[in-house]
Design a protein around this motif. Structure first.
Motif, PDB file in Angstrom:
ATOM      1  N   SER A  88       0.830  -1.203   0.000  1.00  0.00           N
ATOM      2  CA  SER A  88       0.000   0.000   0.000  1.00  0.00           C
ATOM      3  C   SER A  88       0.870   1.260   0.000  1.00  0.00           C
ATOM      4  O   SER A  88       0.529   2.262  -0.635  1.00  0.00           O
ATOM      5  N   PHE A  89       2.011   1.197   0.696  1.00  0.00           N
ATOM      6  CA  PHE A  89       2.954   2.327   0.678  1.00  0.00           C
ATOM      7  C   PHE A  89       3.470   2.578  -0.740  1.00  0.00           C
ATOM      8  O   PHE A  89       3.521   3.727  -1.203  1.00  0.00           O
ATOM      9  N   ILE A  90       3.842   1.514  -1.438  1.00  0.00           N
ATOM     10  CA  ILE A  90       4.355   1.643  -2.809  1.00  0.00           C
ATOM     11  C   ILE A  90       3.298   2.251  -3.727  1.00  0.00           C
ATOM     12  O   ILE A  90       3.590   3.128  -4.555  1.00  0.00           O
ATOM     13  N   ILE A  91       2.054   1.794  -3.575  1.00  0.00           N
ATOM     14  CA  ILE A  91       0.977   2.308  -4.427  1.00  0.00           C
ATOM     15  C   ILE A  91       0.765   3.801  -4.183  1.00  0.00           C
ATOM     16  O   ILE A  91       0.645   4.595  -5.123  1.00  0.00           O
ATOM     17  N   ILE A  92       0.721   4.197  -2.917  1.00  0.00           N
ATOM     18  CA  ILE A  92       0.533   5.619  -2.586  1.00  0.00           C
ATOM     19  C   ILE A  92       1.690   6.449  -3.131  1.00  0.00           C
ATOM     20  O   ILE A  92       1.492   7.530  -3.702  1.00  0.00           O
ATOM     21  N   PHE A  93       2.894   5.929  -2.977  1.00  0.00           N
ATOM     22  CA  PHE A  93       4.089   6.642  -3.445  1.00  0.00           C
ATOM     23  C   PHE A  93       4.059   6.833  -4.964  1.00  0.00           C
ATOM     24  O   PHE A  93       4.349   7.925  -5.479  1.00  0.00           O
ATOM     25  N   ILE A  94       3.687   5.789  -5.692  1.00  0.00           N
ATOM     26  CA  ILE A  94       3.624   5.876  -7.158  1.00  0.00           C
ATOM     27  C   ILE A  94       2.557   6.877  -7.593  1.00  0.00           C
ATOM     28  O   ILE A  94       2.770   7.674  -8.522  1.00  0.00           O
ATOM     29  N   VAL A  95       1.398   6.852  -6.931  1.00  0.00           N
ATOM     30  CA  VAL A  95       0.321   7.793  -7.273  1.00  0.00           C
ATOM     31  C   VAL A  95       0.778   9.232  -7.048  1.00  0.00           C
ATOM     32  O   VAL A  95       0.516  10.126  -7.871  1.00  0.00           O
ATOM     33  N   LEU A  96       1.478   9.475  -5.948  1.00  0.00           N
ATOM     34  CA  LEU A  96       1.989  10.823  -5.671  1.00  0.00           C
ATOM     35  C   LEU A  96       3.003  11.261  -6.727  1.00  0.00           C
ATOM     36  O   LEU A  96       2.997  12.424  -7.171  1.00  0.00           O
ATOM     37  N   LEU A  97       3.876  10.337  -7.139  1.00  0.00           N
ATOM     38  CA  LEU A  97       4.861  10.670  -8.171  1.00  0.00           C
ATOM     39  C   LEU A  97       4.185  11.000  -9.497  1.00  0.00           C
ATOM     40  O   LEU A  97       4.595  11.937 -10.201  1.00  0.00           O
ATOM     41  N   ILE A  98       3.158  10.218  -9.841  1.00  0.00           N
ATOM     42  CA  ILE A  98       2.436  10.477 -11.095  1.00  0.00           C
ATOM     43  C   ILE A  98       1.776  11.851 -11.054  1.00  0.00           C
ATOM     44  O   ILE A  98       1.835  12.623 -12.024  1.00  0.00           O
ATOM     45  N   ALA A  99       1.134  12.168  -9.916  1.00  0.00           N
ATOM     46  CA  ALA A  99       0.484  13.479  -9.790  1.00  0.00           C
ATOM     47  C   ALA A  99       1.506  14.610  -9.859  1.00  0.00           C
ATOM     48  O   ALA A  99       1.263  15.658 -10.478  1.00  0.00           O
ATOM     49  N   ILE A 126      -2.354   8.786 -18.078  1.00  0.00           N
ATOM     50  CA  ILE A 126      -2.126   7.915 -16.919  1.00  0.00           C
ATOM     51  C   ILE A 126      -2.935   8.393 -15.714  1.00  0.00           C
ATOM     52  O   ILE A 126      -3.579   7.601 -15.022  1.00  0.00           O
ATOM     53  N   LEU A 127      -2.916   9.703 -15.465  1.00  0.00           N
ATOM     54  CA  LEU A 127      -3.561  10.254 -14.273  1.00  0.00           C
ATOM     55  C   LEU A 127      -5.077  10.088 -14.308  1.00  0.00           C
ATOM     56  O   LEU A 127      -5.695   9.750 -13.289  1.00  0.00           O
ATOM     57  N   PHE A 128      -5.671  10.314 -15.470  1.00  0.00           N
ATOM     58  CA  PHE A 128      -7.131  10.246 -15.564  1.00  0.00           C
ATOM     59  C   PHE A 128      -7.622   9.007 -16.318  1.00  0.00           C
ATOM     60  O   PHE A 128      -8.704   8.490 -16.030  1.00  0.00           O
ATOM     61  N   GLY A 129      -6.820   8.540 -17.275  1.00  0.00           N
ATOM     62  CA  GLY A 129      -7.259   7.412 -18.096  1.00  0.00           C
ATOM     63  C   GLY A 129      -7.246   6.086 -17.360  1.00  0.00           C
ATOM     64  O   GLY A 129      -8.179   5.282 -17.500  1.00  0.00           O
TER      65      GLY A 129
END
Length: 320
Positions: A88-99, A126-129
């Motif tokens: 879950s940490f990795i997922i949150i981190f990746i989402v923050l990097l993408i944003a 990536i962000l919306f699609g």
């Protein structure tokens, strides 16, 4: 014990936009706006360190976020708490990097007057699609499974009633197609309150009659097409007997009562109101299935089933 392919209820794809906005979108926007000055004044490395700290904090403190990562909270999948936390940490981190990548492109444009149109549209995609694609796939999966289940199972209300002289607890009601092993999965959620035999006999007559006359179960259930067997088990407190019965189920007769001269499974029980299928339980293990005043099964008496004292106590709360 025989194994069957139990009916699995599929939940509609549901998205609460207010919760999504409060738990995901708004925190993500705030985090990105904080990352922007860090990117501008301190560089990419500082922004990455900030996102690591933010991911750790969100993973630990943001409890609402866990509901959007249900796969890691599913104990049946065997995820260890440490592995679940790390993923879950990795997922949150990746989402923050993408944003933050969008603000990184903005900083490049402001400082170096560089703008890569391909990177920009890739970021938007990536962000919306990806979330939109995920939602579409989940929606498609739901309708596919639901369509399949509509063709393989009948939806009908099952109502269970007890004899006036009987006080019992239902253990299992199961309709089975022995050819393809498909089976209903009926959860007995409205079972009547359990007493020990001594407790029940001590209850006042008025209260006893209230529980005796109480309908034990009335819910929508799913019966597999061409079900040829029904499995029943219950415990009679008044008789102090456990009954476990396996008996043929007249599916064709059942269907014919719903739609005369047709057993087309693509038309029966779909898009129309149907009357309940009734199961009435009696003393001495007797029971009847009837539908629209037509008796499908009439079994006036059955032998007592085997159950040890430990199971009796665990399942039915029997205390002597």
């Amino acid at each position: 014990m025989k194994r069957y392919k139990l009916y699995k209820k599929v939940k509609p794809v549901y998205c609460n936009f207010e919760e999504l906005l409060a738990n995901i979108v708004l925190p993500l926007v705030i985090a990105s706006y904080i990352s922007y000055p860090i990117l501008y004044f301190f560089g990419t490395q500082s922004a990455i360190i900030f996102n690591v700290f933010l991911s750790l904090s969100a993973n630990y403190f943001h409890k609402g976020l866990k509901s959007y990562l249900p796969i890691f909270n599913n104990n049946d999948l065997g995820f260890r708490p440490s592995l679940s936390w790390f993923c879950s940490f990795i997922i949150i981190f990746i989402v923050l990097l993408i944003a933050d990548f969008g603000f990184y492109l903005l900083v490049l444009y402001q400082k170096k007057n560089e703008f890569n149109i391909f990177h920009f549209y890739s970021w938007l995609g990536i962000l919306f699609g990806l979330p939109l694609l995920y939602y579409t796939l989940k929606l498609g999966q739901y309708y596919f499974v639901k369509k399949y289940q509509d063709l393989e199972f009948i939806n009908i209300v099952l109502a269970v009633n007890y004899d006036l002289n009987l006080f019992l607890a239902i253990n299992n009601i199961q309709f089975v197609n022995t050819a393809n092993r498909k089976s209903s999965d009926i959860k007995i959620t409205n079972n009547i309150r359990s007493y020990s035999q001594k407790e029940f006999m001590a209850v006042k007559t008025k209260s006893r009659h209230y529980y005796i006359n109480k309908e034990g179960f009335r819910e929508m259930v799913q019966i597999p097409f061409n079900a040829d067997t029904v499995l029943l088990s219950w415990f009679s407190y008044v008789e102090n007997k456990y009954y476990e019965i396996e008996i043929p189920f007249p599916f064709k007769k059942f269907i014919e009562e719903q739609q005369k001269c047709s057993i087309d499974k693509f038309k029966v029980f779909r898009g129309r109101e149907t009357k309940p299928l009734y199961l009435h339980l009696y003393l001495n293990g007797g029971f009847k299935f009837f539908y629209k005043d037509i008796i499908l099964i009439d079994s006036p008496e059955n032998k007592e089933g085997e159950i040890n004292e430990e199971e009796k106590k665990m399942k039915f709360g029997m205390i002597y």
